[in-house]
Design a protein around this motif. Structure first.
Motif, PDB file in Angstrom:
ATOM      1  N   ARG A  20      -2.375   2.810  11.790  1.00  0.00           N
ATOM      2  CA  ARG A  20      -2.196   2.076  10.777  1.00  0.00           C
ATOM      3  C   ARG A  20      -1.252   2.836   9.867  1.00  0.00           C
ATOM      4  NH1 ARG A  20      -7.091  -0.873   7.852  1.00  0.00           N
ATOM      5  NH2 ARG A  20      -5.267  -1.126   6.608  1.00  0.00           N
ATOM      6  N   TRP A  21      -0.083   2.333   9.119  1.00  0.00           N
ATOM      7  CA  TRP A  21       0.480   3.189   8.439  1.00  0.00           C
ATOM      8  C   TRP A  21       1.288   2.432   7.358  1.00  0.00           C
ATOM      9  CZ3 TRP A  21       5.857   2.044   8.534  1.00  0.00           C
ATOM     10  CH2 TRP A  21       6.429   0.983   9.361  1.00  0.00           C
ATOM     11  N   SER A  22       1.697   2.692   6.247  1.00  0.00           N
ATOM     12  CA  SER A  22       2.338   2.144   5.116  1.00  0.00           C
ATOM     13  C   SER A  22       3.737   2.973   4.832  1.00  0.00           C
ATOM     14  CB  SER A  22       1.503   1.906   3.825  1.00  0.00           C
ATOM     15  OG  SER A  22       2.226   1.445   2.782  1.00  0.00           O
ATOM     16  N   GLN A  23       4.617   2.206   4.517  1.00  0.00           N
ATOM     17  CA  GLN A  23       5.956   2.771   3.953  1.00  0.00           C
ATOM     18  C   GLN A  23       5.750   3.577   2.882  1.00  0.00           C
ATOM     19  OE1 GLN A  23       9.109   0.348   4.445  1.00  0.00           O
ATOM     20  NE2 GLN A  23      10.855   1.937   4.397  1.00  0.00           N
ATOM     21  N   ALA A  24       4.676   2.883   1.802  1.00  0.00           N
ATOM     22  CA  ALA A  24       4.473   3.062   0.604  1.00  0.00           C
ATOM     23  C   ALA A  24       4.013   4.818   0.610  1.00  0.00           C
ATOM     24  CB  ALA A  24       3.736   2.452  -0.125  1.00  0.00           C
ATOM     25  N   THR A  25       4.521   5.576  -0.557  1.00  0.00           N
ATOM     26  CA  THR A  25       3.987   6.820  -0.826  1.00  0.00           C
ATOM     27  C   THR A  25       3.230   6.969  -1.867  1.00  0.00           C
ATOM     28  OG1 THR A  25       6.057   7.469  -1.731  1.00  0.00           O
ATOM     29  CG2 THR A  25       6.085   7.974   0.359  1.00  0.00           C
ATOM     30  N   THR A  26       3.221   5.985  -2.986  1.00  0.00           N
ATOM     31  CA  THR A  26       2.606   6.120  -4.434  1.00  0.00           C
ATOM     32  C   THR A  26       1.316   5.570  -4.093  1.00  0.00           C
ATOM     33  OG1 THR A  26       4.541   5.744  -5.378  1.00  0.00           O
ATOM     34  CG2 THR A  26       2.665   5.337  -6.523  1.00  0.00           C
TER      35      THR A  26
ATOM     36  N   ASP B 254       9.082   0.951  -6.868  1.00  0.00           N
ATOM     37  CA  ASP B 254      10.270   0.795  -7.179  1.00  0.00           C
ATOM     38  C   ASP B 254      11.198   0.376  -6.220  1.00  0.00           C
ATOM     39  OD1 ASP B 254       9.686   2.071  -9.780  1.00  0.00           O
ATOM     40  OD2 ASP B 254      10.174   4.026  -8.739  1.00  0.00           O
ATOM     41  N   ASP B 255      10.567   0.266  -4.918  1.00  0.00           N
ATOM     42  CA  ASP B 255      11.388  -0.482  -3.710  1.00  0.00           C
ATOM     43  C   ASP B 255      11.144  -2.018  -3.519  1.00  0.00           C
ATOM     44  OD1 ASP B 255      12.701   1.981  -3.365  1.00  0.00           O
ATOM     45  OD2 ASP B 255      10.950   2.811  -2.208  1.00  0.00           O
ATOM     46  N   ASP B 256      10.070  -2.537  -4.294  1.00  0.00           N
ATOM     47  CA  ASP B 256       9.463  -3.975  -3.943  1.00  0.00           C
ATOM     48  C   ASP B 256      10.339  -4.936  -4.557  1.00  0.00           C
ATOM     49  OD1 ASP B 256       8.001  -6.022  -3.497  1.00  0.00           O
ATOM     50  OD2 ASP B 256       6.168  -4.997  -3.827  1.00  0.00           O
ATOM     51  N   PRO B 257      11.071  -5.856  -3.746  1.00  0.00           N
ATOM     52  CA  PRO B 257      11.731  -6.877  -4.452  1.00  0.00           C
ATOM     53  C   PRO B 257      11.125  -7.923  -5.191  1.00  0.00           C
ATOM     54  CG  PRO B 257      11.665  -7.096  -2.071  1.00  0.00           C
ATOM     55  CD  PRO B 257      11.041  -5.692  -2.291  1.00  0.00           C
TER      56      PRO B 257
ATOM     57  N   TYR C  99       6.310 -15.186  -2.427  1.00  0.00           N
ATOM     58  CA  TYR C  99       5.776 -15.440  -1.199  1.00  0.00           C
ATOM     59  C   TYR C  99       6.724 -15.499  -0.154  1.00  0.00           C
ATOM     60  CZ  TYR C  99       1.029 -15.848  -2.800  1.00  0.00           C
ATOM     61  OH  TYR C  99      -0.469 -15.254  -3.338  1.00  0.00           O
ATOM     62  N   ARG C 100       7.899 -16.144  -0.406  1.00  0.00           N
ATOM     63  CA  ARG C 100       8.741 -16.267   0.356  1.00  0.00           C
ATOM     64  C   ARG C 100       9.394 -14.802   0.996  1.00  0.00           C
ATOM     65  NH1 ARG C 100      12.437 -21.216  -1.608  1.00  0.00           N
ATOM     66  NH2 ARG C 100      11.216 -22.847  -0.327  1.00  0.00           N
ATOM     67  N   ILE C 101       9.555 -14.128  -0.216  1.00  0.00           N
ATOM     68  CA  ILE C 101       9.826 -12.561   0.076  1.00  0.00           C
ATOM     69  C   ILE C 101       8.970 -11.853   1.095  1.00  0.00           C
ATOM     70  CG2 ILE C 101      10.602 -10.324  -1.107  1.00  0.00           C
ATOM     71  CD1 ILE C 101      11.537 -11.950  -3.614  1.00  0.00           C
ATOM     72  N   THR C 102       7.664 -11.919   0.690  1.00  0.00           N
ATOM     73  CA  THR C 102       6.566 -11.392   1.410  1.00  0.00           C
ATOM     74  C   THR C 102       6.743 -11.622   2.640  1.00  0.00           C
ATOM     75  OG1 THR C 102       5.280 -11.236  -0.728  1.00  0.00           O
ATOM     76  CG2 THR C 102       4.222 -10.914   1.658  1.00  0.00           C
ATOM     77  N   LEU C 103       6.907 -12.893   3.237  1.00  0.00           N
ATOM     78  CA  LEU C 103       7.025 -13.362   4.637  1.00  0.00           C
ATOM     79  C   LEU C 103       8.046 -12.530   5.239  1.00  0.00           C
ATOM     80  CD1 LEU C 103       5.867 -15.013   7.071  1.00  0.00           C
ATOM     81  CD2 LEU C 103       7.770 -16.554   6.336  1.00  0.00           C
ATOM     82  N   ARG C 104       9.250 -12.443   4.406  1.00  0.00           N
ATOM     83  CA  ARG C 104      10.287 -11.442   5.120  1.00  0.00           C
ATOM     84  C   ARG C 104      10.077 -10.132   5.232  1.00  0.00           C
ATOM     85  NH1 ARG C 104      15.437 -14.991   5.731  1.00  0.00           N
ATOM     86  NH2 ARG C 104      16.059 -13.037   6.680  1.00  0.00           N
ATOM     87  N   MET C 105       9.414  -9.564   4.061  1.00  0.00           N
ATOM     88  CA  MET C 105       9.036  -8.433   4.388  1.00  0.00           C
ATOM     89  C   MET C 105       8.212  -7.989   5.529  1.00  0.00           C
ATOM     90  SD  MET C 105       8.560  -7.350   0.242  1.00  0.00           S
ATOM     91  CE  MET C 105       8.388  -5.719   0.408  1.00  0.00           C
TER      92      MET C 105
END
Length: 189
Positions: A10-16, A25-28, A50-56
């Motif tokens: 498991r991993w996440s790109q988030a550091t906060t 700050d990086d979340d569109p 939700y559309r952005i979330t699917l793409r992410m």
């Protein structure tokens, strides 16, 4: 070949926040401004997010990873979800028209998932289909800003269609969470 017994770390790109997909700050999807005015603006804002979330959830994966059916025996994959939502957008256009329905994009009822194969041309076509069908549904509904207006042969209220669109994307974003975690271990909202 990846087996279901091979669990990715498991991993996440988030550091906060470790439960986030990316740092705030990086979340569109984040908006620090005032929330939208009115019911229609709010519904459109939720749909967009939700559309952005699917793409992410699909970002950074290759054709094989996008097409991977990582939760057997389901035929669902991230690529299949993209194709399915393109098909659903087309279906919604058919709901609100009085004319002859547009043909299915992918043929038989499960063509959206079964045809989601690990080829870059299929991935590119799926994203193009989704963008085209989203734009067409958005344009058709933009001509009807009254959420209580009833459209199509069955008299669907615009509000009902908007809420159903949000529900469909939200449900499939939940599927995408699980599929993505199975593919490469990435987690986060």
């Amino acid at each position: 070949m990846v087996r279901m017994t091979d669990e990715p770390a498991r991993w996440s790109q988030a550091t906060t926040y470790p439960d986030m997909w990316v740092d705030p700050d990086d979340d569109p999807r984040n908006s620090d401004g005032v929330s939208p005015d009115g019911e229609l603006g709010t519904l459109l804002d939720f749909l967009t997010n939700y559309r952005i979330t699917l793409r992410m959830k699909c970002d950074g994966l290759d054709a094989e990873q996008l097409a991977r059916r990582s939760v057997p025996p389901s035929t669902m994959s991230l690529l299949g979800l993209v194709r399915h939502l393109a098909e659903v957008e087309r279906d919604w256009q058919n709901w609100i028209t009085e004319g002859d329905p547009l043909p299915k994009l992918y043929g038989d009822p499960d063509g959206d998932f079964l045809g989601a194969v690990a080829e870059q041309s299929v991935v590119d076509a799926a994203y193009a289909d989704l963008e085209r069908e989203q734009a067409a549904t958005d344009a058709a509904l933009a001509r009807h800003p009254d959420l209580g207006e009833r459209l199509g042969k069955d008299g669907f209220a615009v509000r009902e269609l908007m809420v159903h669109r949000i529900e469909e994307y939200a449900r499939h974003c939940g599927h995408a969470d699980l599929l993505r975690e199975c593919v490469d271990g990435r987690v986060g909202q």
